[in-house]
Write an enzyme that holds these catalytic residues in place. Structure first.
Site, short mmCIF file in Angstrom:
data_model
loop_
_atom_site.label_atom_id
_atom_site.label_comp_id
_atom_site.label_asym_id
_atom_site.label_seq_id
_atom_site.Cartn_x
_atom_site.Cartn_y
_atom_site.Cartn_z
N LYS A 20 1.08 -1.31 -0.03
CA LYS A 20 -0.08 0.01 0.01
C LYS A 20 0.80 1.29 -0.02
O LYS A 20 0.71 2.00 -1.07
CB LYS A 20 -0.88 0.03 1.21
CG LYS A 20 -1.64 1.26 1.27
CD LYS A 20 -2.30 1.47 2.85
CE LYS A 20 -2.83 2.72 3.14
NZ LYS A 20 -3.96 3.08 2.33
N CYS A 526 -6.77 -0.45 1.95
CA CYS A 526 -6.83 -1.43 3.08
C CYS A 526 -7.83 -1.33 4.03
O CYS A 526 -8.38 -0.05 4.37
CB CYS A 526 -5.54 -1.82 3.34
SG CYS A 526 -4.11 -2.45 2.32
N ASP A 609 -25.92 4.17 6.57
CA ASP A 609 -25.14 3.60 5.42
C ASP A 609 -25.41 2.13 5.19
O ASP A 609 -24.89 1.18 6.17
CB ASP A 609 -23.94 3.86 5.36
CG ASP A 609 -23.63 5.60 5.12
OD1 ASP A 609 -24.62 5.98 4.48
OD2 ASP A 609 -22.61 6.11 5.56
N HIS A 705 -13.48 8.13 -6.53
CA HIS A 705 -12.45 7.09 -6.63
C HIS A 705 -11.36 7.53 -7.78
O HIS A 705 -10.16 6.98 -7.73
CB HIS A 705 -12.92 5.92 -6.58
CG HIS A 705 -13.47 5.05 -5.42
ND1 HIS A 705 -13.11 5.26 -4.25
CD2 HIS A 705 -14.79 5.02 -5.56
CE1 HIS A 705 -14.17 4.79 -3.31
NE2 HIS A 705 -15.12 4.66 -4.19
#
Length: 769
Positions: A20, A526, A609, A705
């Site tokens: 990452k 992650c 949500d 994104h």
């Protein structure tokens, strides 16, 4: 023949999320490509050695990925979406991969990323392959061959992993306006697979793991026939194929599967019975390897190895048997041994990826030693699971008050008593909402300073007063930024939350959190799922102080943001000793308490949500109605007691909602926002069908994104399309997801353009702002 140990895949991200950090440094141009490649090689070598040291006989190769294994398969097949061809002269393979996943631009023209979708019933996201008619595939397997050469240097048996051709076609999408049969592409696809097999056979590879998880679905007959044709074409004597299925039972497909020209079958047995094992053994060709996926790759609980020993022992005398993980360990954290803060008694209930490898070896050793009537290994298996048997009677997991409350509420009707049209008038009058109200989904950018502050507070390096003061400063800034943008419904921005699920797990009884239990969600993203160990309750209010503080700073409504019960359960490592619907019910009651406290404190807009509602749907359609019945009821329990002028929102990820439109309508929420911007065509199909039936809806108007910043015109074009199907008094305007992963500069421009587009629409309708 001895029982062999193997796994279907290993986590990629590294013990401390090294992958990452390296990816993000590379994207920010802080490290070179060579440095990134070095880190990848280091991680692969470390992971292979960890598997070997844990006793794995056949290690998987090709399970490592820079972003996503499905995207890797697209690259291997030279399946590059047409819009990215313009970059082919400027990008090498690695950078092309990142462009497809994240989007790009050239000459001030935006190239949108490929769609991202959930990998079957997991919280892992894959990059959806795109197909065009008469497409020709070509082999580009440089990365896989390099990894095989690296692994061969260890002088240990290996097993290359490939995504199977039928699953690859099934999970992809056609990119042309006119639909065509994806199976028409199979002949070209099989030629490339044959080429890969020939290359691998020259490297003296004995086994290939070929993943076909689509076989757990209830596939059309045309696709099942295609399996027969495909594996007839792929069969060769030089190399053996282990057909790999996971994420569910495949007994409904056995008549087809047992005809396939393969050398072994791997099956997820984590939810099977003794009869299932007997059925498999009897029906599969005796010359086949039976690979038993008995170690749950999607959860972190120890396996009852002795129980499996008793189930499998007789088979070892009658056929070749392998023991493995149910699916790739990609979905599991790496190493329990680095968890220093978990209570030791609780820690002893768990097994992470390395421990799961050791479990496989333990069972293999017992099954192999049993041929010599050696009972020592069996005793080891019995002792291994003792703590988990004792756990069932522990006060840590059992709460009689919670259990009694569940009994009393489960039979009640939890529908809201007033129709939405009445509620909508009350709510819009209360908040003085304009046409096309603007809002965001919840989170705002989380800077390194915020993360450091939370970590210091968690490690008790700063006191509560200092922490609260600084979090309030961030909330104040977030409110001020939203007021400058002139959004209509504000949020407090969630600076106190590390993750939408983990945060609630840390504040509810019945959960524990790990320090390093990270798993990959997509790319460099992650998550660290909390662990549900027992009955769930809410000891004190969780969000009230933060939301009330935010509301005190503005005259505009501030949304209280909560994570729903289905999502908390689905994105946690859930307990396995009670049914999932009971876990969800306990969570619903805890969230219901929070909803009621928010309403009592004066908060009039509350968002629950549920992005994982569709994800939790069983893969087999025949099993879906039961899930939907209890999942919808669970959600309704959280909100059924609120007043009519309290506006209930929910946020969901779009994923084939067309199949469950009626169930979505049963939620009866006032406003639903949908993460959907990468699926514009499918979203429009959903809107065409449901747009006039839904109460109010906020389709994600841009993709948070992506690195692309949407222009006012782009947003206006989308809104005009949506208004063809959504009544103007029911359309909300919002991004498609939370903004926590973006920078302030990025979100200011995007949100400003979004608000201007909304105001322009109002002016076009002859309204004032």
């Amino acid at each position: 023949m001895p029982v062999l140990s193997h796994i279907l895949g290993f986590p990629r991200i590294g013990l401390y999320r090294e992958l990452k950090h390296a990816l993000e440094q590379y994207w920010e141009k802080k490290i070179t490509e060579n440095k990134l490649l070095d880190i990848g090689r280091m991680l692969r070598m470390r992971h292979w050695k960890q598997q070997i040291n844990s006793g794995i006989n056949l290690i998987p190769i090709g399970d490592f990925s820079w972003y996503d294994h499905v995207l890797d398969m697209s690259i291997m097949l030279n399946n590059i979406p047409t819009r990215f061809h313009i970059l082919s002269q400027k990008k090498n393979t690695l950078n092309m991969l990142f462009s497809i996943a994240r989007g790009d631009s050239i000459n001030n023209t935006t190239i949108t990323p490929s769609e991202m979708k959930k990998w079957f019933n997991t919280n892992y996201h894959y990059i959806v392959p795109e197909f065009v008619q008469n497409q020709i595939f070509k082999l580009n397997c440089t990365q896989l061959l390099a990894e095989i050469d690296e692994a061969l240097s260890l002088n240990h048996p290996i097993k290359p992993v490939l995504l199977g051709p039928l699953t690859y076609l099934w999970i992809g999408k056609t990119k042309e306006t006119k639909e065509f049969d994806r199976l028409s592409l199979l002949p070209s696809l099989l030629l490339v697979y044959k080429e890969i097999f020939n290359i691998l056979s020259k490297k003296n590879i004995q086994w290939i793991q070929i993943d076909e998880p689509a076989l757990v679905l209830e596939l059309p007959q045309t696709w099942l026939k295609a399996y027969l044709h495909a594996y007839d074409q792929l069969y060769q004597t030089k190399i053996k194929l282990l057909l790999t299925t996971y994420f569910g039972k495949i007994y409904h497909q056995l008549p087809i599967i047992k005809q396939l020209k393969v050398n072994g079958l791997h099956i997820d047995l984590t939810n099977c019975s003794d009869n299932d094992i007997s059925l498999l053994h009897e029906q599969l060709p005796k010359k086949w390897i039976l690979s038993a996926g008995i170690i749950n790759g999607k959860n972190i609980w120890k396996t009852n190895l002795y129980d499996w020993f008793l189930k499998l022992n007789t088979i070892t005398h009658q056929r070749s048997l392998w023991i493995g993980s149910s699916c790739s360990l990609l979905h599991s954290p790496i190493d329990l041994n680095i968890e220093s803060k978990l209570n030791n008694n609780i820690k002893n209930w768990f097994a992470f990826a390395i421990q799961k490898c050791s479990e496989i070896k333990l069972l293999c050793d017992a099954l192999n030693s049993n041929h010599n009537d050696n009972s020592d290994q069996q005793n080891i298996l019995k002792k291994y699971y003792n703590t988990n048997i004792q756990r069932l009677n522990s006060n840590i997991i059992n709460n009689p008050q919670v259990q009694e409350r569940c009994k009393n509420i489960i039979t009640l009707d939890h529908s809201r008593k007033t129709k939405h049209i009445t509620r909508m008038k009350l709510q819009h009058n209360r908040f003085n909402l304009p046409l096309y109200p603007t809002t965001t989904i919840g989170s705002f950018p989380q800077t390194s300073e915020i993360r450091k502050l939370r970590l210091k507070f968690k490690n008790k390096q700063i006191n509560e007063d200092y922490y609260y003061t600084h979090i309030q400063q961030y909330i104040k800034k977030i409110i001020q930024e939203q007021e400058k943008l002139d959004l209509d419904i504000l949020v407090h921005g969630e600076p106190e939350r590390n993750d939408m699920v983990e945060y609630f797990g840390e504040n509810l009884k019945g959960f524990v959190s790990s320090q390093h239990g990270w798993i990959q969600s997509y790319g460099s993203r992650c998550i660290k799922p909390p662990i549900i160990i027992g009955d769930i309750s809410r000891p004190i209010p969780i969000t009230i102080p933060w939301i009330n503080y935010a509301q005190s700073l503005t005259n505009k409504p501030v949304k209280g943001i909560l994570t729903g019960p289905i999502t908390i359960m689905t994105w946690s490592f859930a307990r396995e000793d009670i049914p999932r619907h009971m876990i969800a019910l306990q969570l619903a009651l805890a969230i219901r308490d929070e909803v009621m406290d928010l309403e009592k404190s004066g908060i009039g807009v509350i968002q629950i949500d549920e992005p994982a509602l569709r994800e939790g749907l069983p893969l087999k359609k025949s099993e879906q109605s039961y899930y939907l019945k209890w999942a919808i009821n669970t959600f309704k329990i959280t909100v059924s007691s609120v007043k009519d002028n309290t506006q209930i929102h929910t946020h969901m990820c779009y994923s084939e909602f067309n199949e469950i439109i009626d169930d979505i309508l049963k939620l009866d929420v006032d406003v639903i926002s949908i993460e959907s911007s990468r699926s514009d065509l499918q979203l429009l199909q959903f809107i065409k069908t449901a747009g006039k039936k839904l109460n109010e809806i906020g389709p994600g108007i841009y993709d948070i994104h992506s690195i692309h910043q949407p222009s006012i015109n782009e947003i206006m074009d989308k809104l005009k399309k949506l208004l063809q199907y959504i009544p103007k008094d029911r359309l909300w305007i919002n991004p498609d997801c939370g903004l926590k992963t973006r920078s302030w500069n990025e979100i200011r421009e995007s949100l400003n353009n979004m608000v201007i587009a909304a105001k322009t629409l109002r002016i076009n309708n002859g309204l004032n702002n």
